[in-house]
Design an enzyme around this catalytic site. Structure first.
Site, PDB file in Angstrom:
ATOM      1  N   GLU A 127       0.812  -1.218   0.000  1.00 31.60           N
ATOM      2  CA  GLU A 127       0.000   0.000   0.000  1.00 31.60           C
ATOM      3  C   GLU A 127       0.845   1.267   0.000  1.00 31.60           C
ATOM      4  O   GLU A 127       1.894   1.314   0.624  1.00 31.60           O
ATOM      5  CB  GLU A 127      -0.880   0.013   1.262  1.00 31.60           C
ATOM      6  N   CYS A 142       3.031   8.322   1.622  1.00 33.41           N
ATOM      7  CA  CYS A 142       3.389   7.321   2.627  1.00 33.41           C
ATOM      8  C   CYS A 142       3.710   6.019   1.897  1.00 33.41           C
ATOM      9  O   CYS A 142       2.875   5.466   1.187  1.00 33.41           O
ATOM     10  CB  CYS A 142       2.207   7.157   3.586  1.00 33.41           C
ATOM     11  N   CYS A 149       5.109  -7.690   7.726  1.00 31.37           N
ATOM     12  CA  CYS A 149       6.117  -7.213   8.680  1.00 31.37           C
ATOM     13  C   CYS A 149       6.489  -8.370   9.596  1.00 31.37           C
ATOM     14  O   CYS A 149       5.637  -9.200   9.909  1.00 31.37           O
ATOM     15  CB  CYS A 149       5.542  -6.043   9.501  1.00 31.37           C
ATOM     16  N   CYS A 153       3.403  -5.627  16.296  1.00 34.52           N
ATOM     17  CA  CYS A 153       2.874  -4.637  17.230  1.00 34.52           C
ATOM     18  C   CYS A 153       1.373  -4.893  17.353  1.00 34.52           C
ATOM     19  O   CYS A 153       0.704  -5.121  16.341  1.00 34.52           O
ATOM     20  CB  CYS A 153       3.163  -3.235  16.730  1.00 34.52           C
ATOM     21  N   CYS A 156      -1.359  -2.895  15.356  1.00 31.44           N
ATOM     22  CA  CYS A 156      -1.105  -2.632  13.928  1.00 31.44           C
ATOM     23  C   CYS A 156      -1.654  -3.753  13.071  1.00 31.44           C
ATOM     24  O   CYS A 156      -1.370  -4.923  13.298  1.00 31.44           O
ATOM     25  CB  CYS A 156       0.400  -2.479  13.699  1.00 31.44           C
ATOM     26  N   GLY A 206       5.492  -2.456   6.851  1.00 31.06           N
ATOM     27  CA  GLY A 206       6.846  -2.963   7.030  1.00 31.06           C
ATOM     28  C   GLY A 206       7.738  -2.097   7.898  1.00 31.06           C
ATOM     29  O   GLY A 206       7.409  -0.956   8.219  1.00 31.06           O
ATOM     30  N   GLU A 207       8.866  -2.667   8.291  1.00 30.70           N
ATOM     31  CA  GLU A 207       9.843  -1.968   9.118  1.00 30.70           C
ATOM     32  C   GLU A 207      11.029  -1.597   8.221  1.00 30.70           C
ATOM     33  O   GLU A 207      11.819  -2.465   7.839  1.00 30.70           O
ATOM     34  CB  GLU A 207      10.273  -2.887  10.280  1.00 30.70           C
ATOM     35  N   SER A 238      10.249   6.129   9.536  1.00 29.10           N
ATOM     36  CA  SER A 238       9.661   5.754  10.829  1.00 29.10           C
ATOM     37  C   SER A 238      10.095   4.346  11.202  1.00 29.10           C
ATOM     38  O   SER A 238      10.007   3.418  10.393  1.00 29.10           O
ATOM     39  CB  SER A 238       8.126   5.803  10.714  1.00 29.10           C
ATOM     40  N   SER A 260       8.408   5.082  16.629  1.00 27.48           N
ATOM     41  CA  SER A 260       7.122   4.594  17.114  1.00 27.48           C
ATOM     42  C   SER A 260       7.291   4.207  18.574  1.00 27.48           C
ATOM     43  O   SER A 260       7.610   3.068  18.893  1.00 27.48           O
ATOM     44  CB  SER A 260       6.696   3.376  16.289  1.00 27.48           C
ATOM     45  N   LEU A 261       7.072   5.167  19.452  1.00 29.68           N
ATOM     46  CA  LEU A 261       7.345   4.922  20.883  1.00 29.68           C
ATOM     47  C   LEU A 261       6.157   4.216  21.533  1.00 29.68           C
ATOM     48  O   LEU A 261       6.288   3.120  22.059  1.00 29.68           O
ATOM     49  CB  LEU A 261       7.657   6.250  21.577  1.00 29.68           C
ATOM     50  N   HIS A 262       5.030   4.864  21.565  1.00 31.70           N
ATOM     51  CA  HIS A 262       3.744   4.275  21.987  1.00 31.70           C
ATOM     52  C   HIS A 262       3.614   3.866  23.446  1.00 31.70           C
ATOM     53  O   HIS A 262       2.506   3.593  23.921  1.00 31.70           O
ATOM     54  CB  HIS A 262       3.360   3.069  21.121  1.00 31.70           C
ATOM     55  N   ASN A 337      -6.395   3.848  15.086  1.00 31.99           N
ATOM     56  CA  ASN A 337      -7.265   3.616  13.937  1.00 31.99           C
ATOM     57  C   ASN A 337      -7.741   2.158  14.014  1.00 31.99           C
ATOM     58  O   ASN A 337      -6.966   1.249  13.751  1.00 31.99           O
ATOM     59  CB  ASN A 337      -6.423   3.860  12.683  1.00 31.99           C
ATOM     60  N   CYS A 380      -3.395   0.959   7.971  1.00 34.19           N
ATOM     61  CA  CYS A 380      -2.369   0.408   7.098  1.00 34.19           C
ATOM     62  C   CYS A 380      -2.429  -1.118   7.074  1.00 34.19           C
ATOM     63  O   CYS A 380      -2.463  -1.758   8.109  1.00 34.19           O
ATOM     64  CB  CYS A 380      -1.017   0.874   7.607  1.00 34.19           C
TER      65      CYS A 380
HETATM   66  N1  SAH Z   1       7.253  -0.136  10.920  1.00 32.45           N
HETATM   67  C1  SAH Z   1       7.454   1.251  11.062  1.00 32.45           C
HETATM   68  C2  SAH Z   1       6.748   2.094  10.020  1.00 32.45           C
HETATM   69  C3  SAH Z   1       5.338   1.702   9.657  1.00 32.45           C
HETATM   70  S1  SAH Z   1       4.070   1.958  10.838  1.00 32.45           S
HETATM   71  C4  SAH Z   1       7.059   1.699  12.445  1.00 32.45           C
HETATM   72  O1  SAH Z   1       6.451   0.911  13.172  1.00 32.45           O
HETATM   73  O2  SAH Z   1       7.380   2.812  12.795  1.00 32.45           O
HETATM   74  C5  SAH Z   1       3.776   3.725  10.823  1.00 32.45           C
HETATM   75  C6  SAH Z   1       3.123   4.245  12.095  1.00 32.45           C
HETATM   76  O3  SAH Z   1       1.723   3.874  12.165  1.00 32.45           O
HETATM   77  C7  SAH Z   1       3.764   3.681  13.355  1.00 32.45           C
HETATM   78  O4  SAH Z   1       3.949   4.669  14.317  1.00 32.45           O
HETATM   79  C8  SAH Z   1       2.718   2.685  13.787  1.00 32.45           C
HETATM   80  O5  SAH Z   1       2.891   2.366  15.120  1.00 32.45           O
HETATM   81  C9  SAH Z   1       1.427   3.383  13.458  1.00 32.45           C
HETATM   82  N2  SAH Z   1       0.252   2.510  13.421  1.00 32.45           N
HETATM   83  C10 SAH Z   1       0.174   1.227  13.030  1.00 32.45           C
HETATM   84  N3  SAH Z   1      -1.090   0.766  13.133  1.00 32.45           N
HETATM   85  C11 SAH Z   1      -1.839   1.786  13.607  1.00 32.45           C
HETATM   86  C12 SAH Z   1      -3.245   1.929  13.921  1.00 32.45           C
HETATM   87  N4  SAH Z   1      -4.086   0.928  13.757  1.00 32.45           N
HETATM   88  N5  SAH Z   1      -3.675   3.122  14.390  1.00 32.45           N
HETATM   89  C13 SAH Z   1      -2.803   4.159  14.526  1.00 32.45           C
HETATM   90  N6  SAH Z   1      -1.494   4.084  14.238  1.00 32.45           N
HETATM   91  C14 SAH Z   1      -1.001   2.911  13.791  1.00 32.45           C
HETATM   92 FE1  SF4 Z   2       5.543  -3.592  11.706  1.00 30.61          FE
HETATM   93 FE2  SF4 Z   2       5.469  -0.924  12.189  1.00 30.61          FE
HETATM   94 FE3  SF4 Z   2       3.204  -2.410  12.168  1.00 30.61          FE
HETATM   95 FE4  SF4 Z   2       4.953  -2.685  14.161  1.00 30.61          FE
HETATM   96  S1  SF4 Z   2       3.786  -0.822  13.655  1.00 30.61           S
HETATM   97  S2  SF4 Z   2       3.929  -4.359  13.061  1.00 30.61           S
HETATM   98  S3  SF4 Z   2       6.889  -2.430  13.077  1.00 30.61           S
HETATM   99  S4  SF4 Z   2       4.552  -2.042  10.424  1.00 30.61           S
END
Ligand code: SAH
Ligand code: SF4
Length: 395
Positions: A127, A142, A149, A153, A156, A206-207, A238, A260-262, A337, A380
């Site tokens: 995507e 984006c 991946c 997480c 995600c 992906g990462e 990211s 991506s701290l969270h 999301n 995503c």
């Molecule tokens: N793998 C990398 C880049 C892709 S994710 C990373 O994790 O940083 C891009 C961003 O979207 C990250 O901060 C991720 O944590 C966030 N993200 C993933 N799923 C999400 C969701 N369902 N709602 C909000 N943010 C989300």
């Molecule tokens: Fe992979 Fe980023 Fe999603 Fe974590 S947030 S599963 S690293 S794409």
């Protein structure tokens, strides 16, 4: 009796290297050679392009010309390369292709966000999303770095998919070029000319730091001043926190960094961003403090997904401020999301406001990301899952 000696560190690193190489090969993108023997020129470095052309007897200046046509003019057809004589155009077309991924799905949201599902030569899909700025004629693309991946997480959707493979440099650059085709933004705008597709965020599937070589090669192509010419200041990578690769990324590419701290405590981050078990918060923040491309003008973005009752308390906001104290940083609060079956809910508006206020009062900018494209499977990874489901039901 034979004595078994302990493996030396050298043996270990060789074993490690072999393991990494084997893994890389398993997830490698398809070869650049088409079934008819022609080769895709997109995704080659300038040096590689020059080598390919030298191999068919072309002089050095030809690579400069072809590069200009591919990346500045956006041409996909050799017969339109008007500075190149007809017989040479024909010779190039016999041996080479200027490829683009196929747009399997294109959806434009009522808020003008446009989402693409690109299909690559082996049928794999990833995507790409274009998010226009509401106030000006510009926007962010984006881009995905992998199909699926390896990390999982918990919030995600892409994390629910296994890693299928890495995207190659051609496929990463190809997402940007095909998105540009869709807006007709060729030739590449130069200097102060406004650009619709003005920034890149590596925040798709992906990462990116687990596919560093291909991502780095693609970004070098995109940054090349004689082609697309997007500055490193307009690219943000990211990562969920692949600490050893952050140093390399800073030294070699110098793009902006988003983390991506969270979560602000290891016990919670271990659970929602499992990579934290390998690279805990302390190491992650130390790597941010070392990041060479960070400054007050180019702050590190900390992404923080707001999960109701999980990570959104005022105490956590204070802890976040303590963690990033002294860093040139901003905090991007992302309302979660939701996707079908997701285990979390989005934080309440009041929790988000309170959290944001605490971060702002400590002197950090703390924008709340607007949800965009809610009407078009915005989380995503969702579009790819939906496309696979449809294809399975048609089969
Ligand atoms: N793998 C990398 C880049 C892709 S994710 C990373 O994790 O940083 C891009 C961003 O979207 C990250 O901060 C991720 O944590 C966030 N993200 C993933 N799923 C999400 C969701 N369902 N709602 C909000 N943010 C989300
Ligand atoms: Fe992979 Fe980023 Fe999603 Fe974590 S947030 S599963 S690293 S794409």
């Amino acid at each position: 009796m034979t004595t078994l000696s302990a493996p030396s560190p050298l043996d270990l690193s060789e074993a490690d290297r072999a393991r990494i190489l084997a893994k890389t090969a398993r997830f490698a993108p398809p070869p650049a050679q088409f079934a008819d023997g022609r080769r895709d020129l997109v995704g080659l470095s300038r040096e590689e392009l020059a080598e390919e052309l030298a191999a068919i007897g072309e002089a050095k200046f030809r690579a400069k010309q072809v590069w200009h046509w591919i990346y500045h003019q956006g041409t996909t057809d050799f017969s339109r390369m008007s500075s190149i004589a007809r017989p040479t155009q024909d010779k190039l077309a016999e041996r080479f292709v200027i490829g683009r991924p196929e747009a399997a799905v294109v959806q434009t949201s009522t808020d003008e966000t446009r989402k693409f599902l690109f299909r690559f030569r082996d049928g794999q899909e990833a995507e790409t999303v274009y998010i226009p700025d509401r106030r000006e004629d510009r926007g962010a693309v984006c881009i995905s770095s992998q199909v699926g991946c390896t990390l999982s997480c918990k919030f995600c959707h892409t994390g629910t998919q296994n890693l299928v493979r890495n995207l190659g440099a051609a496929e990463i650059v190809g997402q940007f070029m095909a998105a540009r085709d869709s807006y007709g933004e060729w030739p590449s705008p130069k200097g102060d000319t406004p650009r619709l597709l003005s920034t890149i965020v590596l925040m798709g599937m992906g990462e990116p730091l687990y596919n560093y070589e291909n991502v780095a090669k693609a970004m070098r192509i995109i940054m090349d001043g004689e082609g697309i010419g997007l500055s490193r200041r307009r690219i943000t990578l990211s990562t969920s926190g692949v600490v050893p690769m952050m140093d390399r990324c800073g030294d070699e590419l110098g793009v902006n960094l988003a983390i991506s701290l969270h979560a602000v405590r290891d016990d919670l981050r271990d659970e929602i961003v499992p990579l934290n078990r390998k690279y805990p918060i302390k190491d992650l923040i130390a790597a941010c403090r070392r990041y060479p491309a960070a400054s007050n003008a180019r702050r590190i973005t900390f992404e923080y997904v707001m999960l109701k009752g999980i990570n959104d308390s005022e105490a956590e906001a204070h802890e976040l401020v303590r963690l990033i104290a002294g860093l040139p940083a901003k905090v991007n609060l992302i309302p979660f999301n939701p996707w079908p079956g997701s285990p979390y809910e989005t934080s309440t508006q009041s929790a988000i406001d309170k959290f944001s206020r605490i971060v702002m009062d400590a002197g950090f900018s703390s924008p709340v990301r607007e949800p965009r494209g809610r009407d078009i499977l915005a989380a995503c990874g969702q579009l790819r899952t939906e496309s696979r489901r449809q294809r399975a039901s048609e089969a």
